[in-house]
Design an enzyme around this catalytic site. Structure first.
Site, PDB file in Angstrom:
ATOM      1  N   ARG A  20       0.854  -1.199   0.000  1.00  0.00           N
ATOM      2  CA  ARG A  20       0.000   0.000   0.000  1.00  0.00           C
ATOM      3  C   ARG A  20       0.884   1.241   0.000  1.00  0.00           C
ATOM      4  O   ARG A  20       0.917   1.981  -0.962  1.00  0.00           O
ATOM      5  CB  ARG A  20      -0.962  -0.015   1.190  1.00  0.00           C
ATOM      6  CG  ARG A  20      -2.154   0.943   1.019  1.00  0.00           C
ATOM      7  CD  ARG A  20      -1.801   2.381   1.309  1.00  0.00           C
ATOM      8  NE  ARG A  20      -1.267   2.560   2.658  1.00  0.00           N
ATOM      9  CZ  ARG A  20      -0.668   3.674   3.068  1.00  0.00           C
ATOM     10  NH1 ARG A  20      -0.511   4.702   2.260  1.00  0.00           N
ATOM     11  NH2 ARG A  20      -0.187   3.754   4.307  1.00  0.00           N
ATOM     12  N   ASP A  21       1.655   1.457   1.060  1.00  0.00           N
ATOM     13  CA  ASP A  21       2.551   2.614   1.075  1.00  0.00           C
ATOM     14  C   ASP A  21       3.604   2.476  -0.023  1.00  0.00           C
ATOM     15  O   ASP A  21       4.009   3.460  -0.649  1.00  0.00           O
ATOM     16  CB  ASP A  21       3.223   2.753   2.449  1.00  0.00           C
ATOM     17  CG  ASP A  21       3.403   4.200   2.873  1.00  0.00           C
ATOM     18  OD1 ASP A  21       3.862   5.002   2.036  1.00  0.00           O
ATOM     19  OD2 ASP A  21       3.085   4.547   4.026  1.00  0.00           O
ATOM     20  N   HIS A  24       3.121   4.071  -3.550  1.00  0.00           N
ATOM     21  CA  HIS A  24       3.580   5.426  -3.888  1.00  0.00           C
ATOM     22  C   HIS A  24       4.934   5.364  -4.590  1.00  0.00           C
ATOM     23  O   HIS A  24       5.149   5.997  -5.624  1.00  0.00           O
ATOM     24  CB  HIS A  24       3.720   6.274  -2.623  1.00  0.00           C
ATOM     25  CG  HIS A  24       2.431   6.615  -1.954  1.00  0.00           C
ATOM     26  ND1 HIS A  24       1.448   7.370  -2.570  1.00  0.00           N
ATOM     27  CD2 HIS A  24       1.965   6.333  -0.710  1.00  0.00           C
ATOM     28  CE1 HIS A  24       0.437   7.532  -1.731  1.00  0.00           C
ATOM     29  NE2 HIS A  24       0.721   6.908  -0.610  1.00  0.00           N
ATOM     30  N   HIS A 205       7.843   6.912   9.182  1.00  0.00           N
ATOM     31  CA  HIS A 205       8.603   7.027   7.933  1.00  0.00           C
ATOM     32  C   HIS A 205      10.055   7.344   8.253  1.00  0.00           C
ATOM     33  O   HIS A 205      10.376   7.816   9.349  1.00  0.00           O
ATOM     34  CB  HIS A 205       7.999   8.094   7.020  1.00  0.00           C
ATOM     35  CG  HIS A 205       6.815   7.622   6.246  1.00  0.00           C
ATOM     36  ND1 HIS A 205       6.904   7.072   4.985  1.00  0.00           N
ATOM     37  CD2 HIS A 205       5.499   7.593   6.563  1.00  0.00           C
ATOM     38  CE1 HIS A 205       5.697   6.728   4.562  1.00  0.00           C
ATOM     39  NE2 HIS A 205       4.822   7.032   5.501  1.00  0.00           N
ATOM     40  N   TYR A 294       4.112  15.775   3.741  1.00  0.00           N
ATOM     41  CA  TYR A 294       3.475  14.470   3.519  1.00  0.00           C
ATOM     42  C   TYR A 294       4.333  13.642   2.562  1.00  0.00           C
ATOM     43  O   TYR A 294       4.668  14.079   1.461  1.00  0.00           O
ATOM     44  CB  TYR A 294       2.093  14.735   2.921  1.00  0.00           C
ATOM     45  CG  TYR A 294       1.129  13.583   2.923  1.00  0.00           C
ATOM     46  CD1 TYR A 294       0.567  13.133   4.112  1.00  0.00           C
ATOM     47  CD2 TYR A 294       0.732  12.986   1.736  1.00  0.00           C
ATOM     48  CE1 TYR A 294      -0.353  12.094   4.110  1.00  0.00           C
ATOM     49  CE2 TYR A 294      -0.192  11.950   1.724  1.00  0.00           C
ATOM     50  CZ  TYR A 294      -0.724  11.509   2.914  1.00  0.00           C
ATOM     51  OH  TYR A 294      -1.634  10.486   2.914  1.00  0.00           O
TER      52      TYR A 294
END
Length: 349
Positions: A20-21, A24, A205, A294
């Site tokens: 999912r992440d 990106h 992160h 973000y």
């Protein structure tokens, strides 16, 4: 109603968000075969929860966020069919995904619904948590960009989610901007507010290189669910690497049920080959952590940098100055044009 999937032998429950992440970082170009092989490897290593969706959640495939190569619902179905023990989670952002998307994800085998809002907007998730619980899904809430408000205000937003039916509220360091005590204070505030009403989680992160250390702080402050991605496969400099987290947790006596050697093998032999490149702590990622941007802005900033001929790190720094949040990626175009005009004005003097 769904109980929380939590084995009594665990001290914390790990969720791998590579699929999912990591979307990106891969510009949402996962294939079904990549999902199948990664899920199989993570499942075999003992990862309890695997998150699978477009990087921006259900319904994220769009002009604004980027189109998926393979429909996310198809990927969720493949993941659920592949996993033997792991539960499949999916992310949704109110306003991007819909209630119908939640129902379809459940029909395709997803069993944990993770609902994300900006950290001051928990109220927009109330009806979605209500539906998810009615459907019998386990629920997780994401309070994104958690570095931007105080621990006390974050706890108030967590209460809104818990009262709506959320079973675990996450402190989400979307920008990788929190530093140790900042994580501890926020997790402690949520634990104190929620008590036995809901668990507390942490999603970190690596933009300041603190994903693992911050996750340890979160666990020591009372977090019961922790996110990471194999090989740091995520937005920005990536997420806390699951294989490193497991190594550290093993050393400090935190039980996860994940085998260190198996997860290290999965990261090296299965996840890494699916990555377009390693997730790097380069200048762009570092600026995001330092300026509080973000993490998913990285690829958008690089794209506008190439389009307008302006430095990506300057775009990201100004995005931080403007306090942009997820969903405002299009404003990077305005910033690029602003920098371009400044460059042209300086050149004409």
């Amino acid at each position: 109603m769904s109980d929380i999937f939590f084995n009594p032998i665990w001290d914390v429950r790990m969720t791998d968000t590579s699929l999912r992440d990591g979307s990106h970082h891969k510009r949402h170009q996962f294939t079904g075969e990549e999902v199948r092989s990664i899920v199989a490897a993570l499942d075999a290593a003992g990862v309890p929860v695997i998150e699978v969706t477009h990087g921006d959640g259900l319904g994220g495939s769009s002009f604004n966020y980027g189109f998926s190569k393979t429909p996310e619902q198809e990927l969720i179905k493949i993941a659920a069919e592949t996993a033997k023990e792991s539960k499949i989670a999916f992310l949704m952002l109110p306003g991007v995904g819909t209630k119908e998307d939640i129902k379809e994800a459940q029909n395709n085998g997803g069993s944990i619904c993770r609902i994300a809002t900006h950290c001051t907007e928990a109220d927009v998730s109330i009806q979605h948590f209500g539906l998810a619980r009615e459907l019998g899904l386990e629920t997780v809430g994401f309070l994104m960009m958690a570095h931007t408000i105080s621990p006390e205000k974050l706890a108030q937003q967590a209460r809104i989610m818990a009262d709506a039916g959320c079973q675990c509220v996450y402190v989400v360091d979307s920008a990788g901007a929190l530093v140790l005590e900042g994580v501890r204070d926020r997790v402690q505030a949520l634990v104190a507010e929620l008590g036995s009403d809901a668990q507390v989680g942490f999603h970190g992160h690596e933009n300041l290189g603190l994903g693992v250390a911050n996750s340890v702080e979160a666990v020591r402050a009372g977090a019961k669910q922790i996110d990471g991605s194999c090989r740091r496969f995520g937005a920005g400099a990536g997420n806390a690497p699951v294989e490193a987290l497991i190594g550290v947790f093993d050393k400090i006596g935190v039980k996860t049920g994940i085998d260190f050697f198996d997860i290290a093998d999965a990261a090296e032999e299965v996840v890494a080959p699916a990555m377009p490149a390693e997730c790097l702590l380069d200048r762009n990622a570092l600026i995001m952590g330092y300026s509080g941007v973000y993490s998913s802005f990285l690829k958008h900033a690089i794209r506008q940098s190439e389009r307008y001929g302006v430095p990506a790190h300057q775009l990201l720094h100004r995005a931080g100055q403007r306090k942009l949040i997820g969903g405002q990626e299009d404003q990077l175009i305005d910033i690029a044009l602003e920098i371009k005009r400044e460059q042209e004005a300086a050149a004409s003097k």
